[in-house]
Every structure is written in C-alpha cells, then in structure tokens.
Design a protein around this motif. Structure first.
Motif, mmCIF file in Angstrom:
data_model
loop_
_atom_site.group_PDB
_atom_site.id
_atom_site.type_symbol
_atom_site.label_atom_id
_atom_site.label_comp_id
_atom_site.label_asym_id
_atom_site.label_seq_id
_atom_site.Cartn_x
_atom_site.Cartn_y
_atom_site.Cartn_z
ATOM 1 N N GLN A 182 -23.014 -5.787 -4.882
ATOM 2 C CA GLN A 182 -22.070 -6.409 -3.964
ATOM 3 C C GLN A 182 -22.755 -7.162 -2.829
ATOM 4 N N SER A 228 -16.405 -2.351 -7.442
ATOM 5 C CA SER A 228 -15.926 -3.360 -6.502
ATOM 6 C C SER A 228 -16.495 -3.127 -5.108
ATOM 7 N N ARG A 229 -16.157 -4.017 -4.177
ATOM 8 C CA ARG A 229 -16.574 -3.822 -2.789
ATOM 9 C C ARG A 229 -15.881 -2.606 -2.190
ATOM 10 N N ARG A 233 -17.862 0.559 -0.570
ATOM 11 C CA ARG A 233 -17.604 1.156 0.746
ATOM 12 C C ARG A 233 -17.306 2.648 0.609
ATOM 13 N N ARG A 252 -20.352 -8.392 4.962
ATOM 14 C CA ARG A 252 -20.316 -8.789 3.563
ATOM 15 C C ARG A 252 -19.325 -7.931 2.776
ATOM 16 N N LEU A 253 -19.360 -6.635 2.965
ATOM 17 C CA LEU A 253 -18.492 -5.747 2.205
ATOM 18 C C LEU A 253 -17.031 -5.872 2.637
ATOM 19 N N VAL A 257 -13.282 -11.374 -1.828
ATOM 20 C CA VAL A 257 -14.027 -11.788 -3.015
ATOM 21 C C VAL A 257 -13.637 -13.225 -3.355
ATOM 22 N N ASP A 336 -11.015 -5.590 -7.346
ATOM 23 C CA ASP A 336 -10.479 -5.294 -6.027
ATOM 24 C C ASP A 336 -8.959 -5.361 -6.009
#
Length: 456
Positions: A182, A228-229, A233, A252-253, A257, A336
């Motif tokens: 990611q 996914s992001r 996380r 960034r996270l 997307v 996401d």
C-alpha cells in the motif's frame, strides 16, 4: 567435545558400494532440479516453447529485467530475440556490463537510493512504450527490494521505518508485505497497472521467500495486493504501531484509492520454482512428494522419517522444504469497497503471529534424521541430501549436507558425540569435519530448499 582427525574415507568396498552409488545418484538428481530452475535456461526454454508478445507495425521490442538473476535472464532473452533496447536492474555483484544494454546496480537486500533511481528509470522507460511496442519483463529474487518506489510523499526512510517497526513487533512476512504494497507504486500490482493494455510478456523465477505465488513474488508487482489500505491500517493498529508511523505514511494510508487504469493487465508466468525443480528431480526416476515439508525442525524430521520408511529398496523420493509459515495469510485479494452499507471494508485477519524460524538448517535436519533413523532402526543403506538452491551469490555455491546410514558411525570414529554436537549447534561443523557436505557450482537461481532420499 574433542575432535579427532577423521580417518580417510573408506573405499567403496569397505563402506559398501551401494552407499557410494546412492550418494552419486542423489547428487545427480539434485543437479537436475537445479538445472531446471536456472534463471537463464528457464527463460530460454519458455521463449522457445511459448508465445511472446511481438511488436506491431513500426513497433519496437523492449526488455526489462530486475532481480538477482536479471542479467542471466536478459542475456538469454536477447540471445533468442536478438538485440533490442534493454534495461537491467540487479545487485552490485551481478551488475556487470552487457553490450547494448543499460545495467543499473541497486541495493540488496536493503533498498538504497540507487534502487530509487532504478525504479524511476524503469517507470520512465516503460511509460514511453507505445501501443505497437512489445515489452518482455523478467523478474527474479530481490526485484522488489531493488526497485523501491515509495508512493505519494512517502520516502525510502519511511518505508524502512514501517518495516522495522512491524518486524520488531513480531509481524509476519505476509503482514509486512501487505502494508508495504500500500506504500509502493510498483508492488501490489503497480507494475502491471503501469503496463495495462500494452503488449507485454512477463516471466519470473520464483524466490525462496515469496515462492511461486504471484501475490508475493517480487512484491506482487503483477498481482492484486494481499489486502486493502483499510486492512493495512487494521494490522498496524493491531500491533499498536499506528501512532508511531511517519506522518507521510499516515497520509498515504488515508488517501483515497485512485481509479484503475483502463486495459487488460498482463499476467505473470512463473518459469522456474521449487515445485518445477522437484518435478525435474522426479523425472530422474524417484517419487515427488506433492507438497514441501513444512514446520519446525523436529516436525520436518518426523515427517521425513515417515516418508523414508515408506520408500522401498531401490527407490527414492524428492521434495522441497519450507520454514514455518510467517504471519497471517489472507485467502484472497480485498478491496476498499464497503460491505453492507456500513462503510467498513470486510477484514479477514488472524491474531498476530511471531515471525517463524528462518530456513531450516540443513546440517541440523540431517543430523536429526540420522539419529532418528538409528533409533527407529531404518534399514540401510540409505542417503539423504538436503540443499539450498541459491548459488547465485559471490561464492556461487548452494550449501547443503549429504548424510547416510554410515554417518553416525563415522562421527563416532572421529570421537564426536552426534547428540551433543547437535544440541550445541555444531551440526554443520562436525558434518564438515567428516566431509558430509554438499556444494553445487553456481546455480543462477534461488527457488528454495531441495531434498532427495534414496534407499539401496
């Protein structure tokens, strides 16, 4: 423990001709597996037998090779396809000039600023390809480390900090990779996205860490990310690391997307792997075990003994070896997209796992097996050869051991207590002392550990 100088190795007549024949046969079988997975030969074999994307009218051909065996792979491709524009990114030891090609050295195993520049050069060269141009992408072990491409405002230091924090907290390899994907422009499908809709053939030699799974091989450059992001996380919060991350990583996270680039994304074809090496070894007349042996050393040795006990006289088996699985494994790609209107992406996470042991030490496994075979009265003569496949470094050697039904007797004759040596971590030392080692020449590959058991 006092070591006595070992006696000269017994002649075939004294030790039994069968042991000598079995040892030679084991070496021949392993050599066949290494030859089948050599990077350059695997590329050439594939190009000779499979379709390769060709340039359209007025188009040109471009070769991009990255990884520890990039030079050999590119040379094989150029030898078959002819001279063309070529960019090779490899480690400093292998970064020797190639006539008509641009060769860049990049840090390995630790990414460095040279790798940043190499990633930018690769992206720029691939972005210049037109619809009639054809690209041949060749990936091998270390490609992801040699092409660090921090996404957004993140820096190389940020990526290193995140990985260091995760490993320090006990995160497994898959978990680290999920987060890293990611934070990269190229990993987690980034390179495939860059080439979407283009004329591309992508070939890879599997590596010992990522295996042949495209989601893990070379950081998953040609496959959807592991997660996914949102999942990234969740993992970082699970390990209590979220508040310790660099602000650029947090940004960034948290960023949305971007939309996927239109066009079919090229797929990666694995041309050499542990499984293919084992298959080539089986072609020498032994049985292939369907899956690699996996687990802690004592687990592997007991499973190996069960296999060996089922091998009849004049037969054998071959297999790969893996270390304990590292980290949580996810069943498939995630997105996401919210689920059930809750606005929260579905997560498939397991409890954090401490990273597993490194690749099993062949000497320790070999000595453990010899003692178990003695205790369980496994009838001889028999031979077990265990080796790594990595012979691409400066030394050009794939280290291993070859033990047999006479090994413990030889150790005893040299005044060595096998159990004491193993418990003190001296298995490699004492097996070297009696000449029970295996070293290949340069292999040009690293597809993981290989083994063969033969019974006379």
């Amino acid at each position: 423990m006092t070591l006595r100088k070992p006696r000269a190795r017994r002649s075939f007549a004294a030790m039994g001709a069968e042991i000598g024949i079995l040892r030679a046969e084991a070496r021949r079988i392993v050599a066949a597996g290494l030859a089948a997975s050599a990077a350059g030969e695997a590329v050439l074999r594939t190009l000779l037998t499979g379709p390769v994307a060709a340039p359209g009218p007025g188009g040109r051909r471009f070769i991009f090779a990255a990884g520890r065996f990039a030079r050999e792979m590119a040379l094989a491709a150029r030898g078959h396809l002819g001279p063309c524009e070529t960019l090779i990114v490899t480690d400093p030891v292998a970064a020797r000039p190639v006539e008509g090609a641009r060769v860049l050295a990049a840090g390995w195993p630790d990414p460095d600023p040279a790798g940043l520049r190499a990633a930018e050069a690769a992206e720029a060269a691939l972005a210049r390809l037109g619809p009639e141009d054809a690209a041949l992408v060749l990936l091998s072990a270390g490609a992801a480390r040699m092409l660090p491409a921090p996404a957004g405002a993140a820096t190389l230091a940020d990526l290193s900090a995140v990985e260091g924090l995760m490993r320090g907290a006990g995160a497994g390899a898959d978990e680290v990779l999920l987060v890293r994907q990611q934070l990269s422009r190229l990993e987690g499908g980034g390179l495939a996205a860059l080439l979407a809709g283009s004329r591309v053939t992508a070939l890879a030699v599997a590596d010992a860490e990522g295996g042949a799974d495209p989601r893990r091989l070379a950081g998953g450059m040609f496959a959807p990310p592991l997660g996914s992001r949102v999942t990234a996380r969740a993992l970082l919060e699970l390990y209590g690391l979220w508040e310790r991350l660099p602000v650029r990583v947090l940004d960034r996270l948290a960023a949305p997307v971007p939309a996927a680039r239109e066009g079919a994304r090229p797929r990666l074809r694995v041309v050499a792997s542990n499984a293919l090496a084992v298959s080539a070894m089986a072609d020498c007349g032994v049985r292939a075990v369907a899956r690699p042996l996996q687990g802690m050393p004592e687990e592997i040795v007991h499973e190996l003994f069960a296999l060996a006990a089922g091998v009849g006289p004049g037969a054998g088996c071959t297999f790969g070896l893996e270390s304990t699985p590292q980290g949580a494994l996810l069943p498939g790609p995630e997105t996401d997209a919210p689920v059930g209107g809750t606005g929260v992406a579905a997560l498939t996470l397991r409890a954090p796992l401490v990273a597993g042991a490194a690749r099993p030490r062949h000497a320790d496994l070999g000595l453990r097996f010899a003692m178990l075979a003695r205790d369980r009265r496994l009838a001889g003569p028999w031979v077990l050869l265990l080796t790594a496949s990595d012979g691409g470094g400066a030394a050009g050697l794939a280290p291993g051991v070859v033990v047999d039904s006479d090994t413990l007797e030889e150790l005893g004759a040299a005044g060595i207590d096998a159990e004491e040596a193993r418990s003190r971590g001296r298995a490699a030392e004492v097996l070297e002392w009696i000449g029970a080692v295996y070293r290949s020449g340069p292999t040009g590959t690293d597809v993981g550990d290989l083994a063969v058991f033969l019974r006379g």
